[in-house]
Design a protein around this motif. Structure first.
Motif, mmCIF file in Angstrom:
data_model
loop_
_atom_site.group_PDB
_atom_site.id
_atom_site.type_symbol
_atom_site.label_atom_id
_atom_site.label_comp_id
_atom_site.label_asym_id
_atom_site.label_seq_id
_atom_site.Cartn_x
_atom_site.Cartn_y
_atom_site.Cartn_z
ATOM 1 N N PHE B 34 -23.186 88.760 -52.625
ATOM 2 C CA PHE B 34 -22.881 87.486 -51.997
ATOM 3 C C PHE B 34 -24.097 86.959 -51.239
ATOM 4 N N TYR B 36 -24.287 84.309 -47.987
ATOM 5 C CA TYR B 36 -23.586 83.489 -47.007
ATOM 6 C C TYR B 36 -24.622 82.660 -46.248
ATOM 7 N N LEU B 44 -20.122 81.982 -40.597
ATOM 8 C CA LEU B 44 -20.656 82.197 -41.939
ATOM 9 C C LEU B 44 -19.774 81.544 -42.988
ATOM 10 N N LEU B 46 -19.431 81.049 -47.349
ATOM 11 C CA LEU B 46 -19.876 81.570 -48.642
ATOM 12 C C LEU B 46 -20.710 80.528 -49.373
#
Lengths: 111, 113
Positions: B34, B36, B44, B46
């Motif tokens: 991921f 972020y 945070l 995504l």
């Protein structure tokens, strides 16, 4: 936002006092996490939970305890706050998929 | 335990410059990856994710990332940054067989108008 509420949003406390931070979710997600965010360290995992009464330690768990008596609430307790625990604390939740969603954060200052 | 390394602590670019932020992880098994983003004063969010399939993934706001398994890397790219991309960017790794998620130290991006 993913239905996560952290409280309080800001707190100033004295060294040696106990402090409890609350994370509340409305998504019925199974997994909940507590991170602390510090400059130069990014986010470090404190504890996480994979169900009611099921918790596990993260990489920086010393001085912290957690409890999860209901699916929607995950509490983080600093048993005796120290200045090194001054930080921004983030709660995150995750359902069946691997994506985690974050709360707004709690800024804790220990004086 | 797995770890995540972000090599750039602070990157300063002018608008329209190209961006590449490095991320390497140390875990031998199958992972979810991921990126972020954290805008100033916010939580945070995504940016993009990789689970399987095409190793080049596209996210929001023109960002993309490439998973190179042999290099244990998941670098973030954007061809032309904007002032509004000023933020801190975090790479994260989640091993498929557990629910632990670890983050890198973050890279602060400053884009000059």
């Amino acid at each position: 936002d993913a239905g996560i509420t952290q409280s309080p949003r800001h707190k100033v406390t004295e060294t040696g006092t106990p402090v409890t931070l609350r994370c509340h979710q409305t998504e019925n997600h199974r997994y909940m996490y507590w991170y602390r965010q510090d400059p130069g360290h990014g986010l470090r995992l404190i504890h996480y939970s994979y169900g009611v009464k099921d918790t596990d330690k993260g990489e920086v768990s010393d001085g912290y305890s957690v409890s999860r008596s209901k699916t929607e609430d995950f509490l983080l307790t600093l048993e005796s706050a120290t200045s090194s625990q001054t930080s921004v604390y983030f709660c995150a939740i995750k359902g069946a998929g691997p994506v985690a969603f974050f709360g707004q954060g709690t800024r804790l200052t220990v004086v | 335990a797995q770890s995540v390394s972000q090599h750039n602590h602070h990157v300063i670019l002018s608008e329209a410059a190209s961006l590449e932020l490095g991320c390497n992880y140390s875990y031998g098994g199958t992972v979810n990856l991921f990126w972020y983003v954290q805008y100033p004063g916010q939580h945070l969010q995504l940016l993009l994710k990789y689970f399987s399939g095409d190793p080049l993934v596209k996210g929001i706001k023109g960002f993309e990332a490439e998973f190179i398994k042999s290099k244990f890397s998941f670098n973030l790219r954007k061809p032309s940054v904007q002032w509004s991309d000023t933020a801190e960017y975090f790479c994260a790794v989640n091993p498929v067989n557990n629910n632990d998620m670890r983050f890198g130290a973050g890279t602060r991006l400053t884009v000059k108008p």
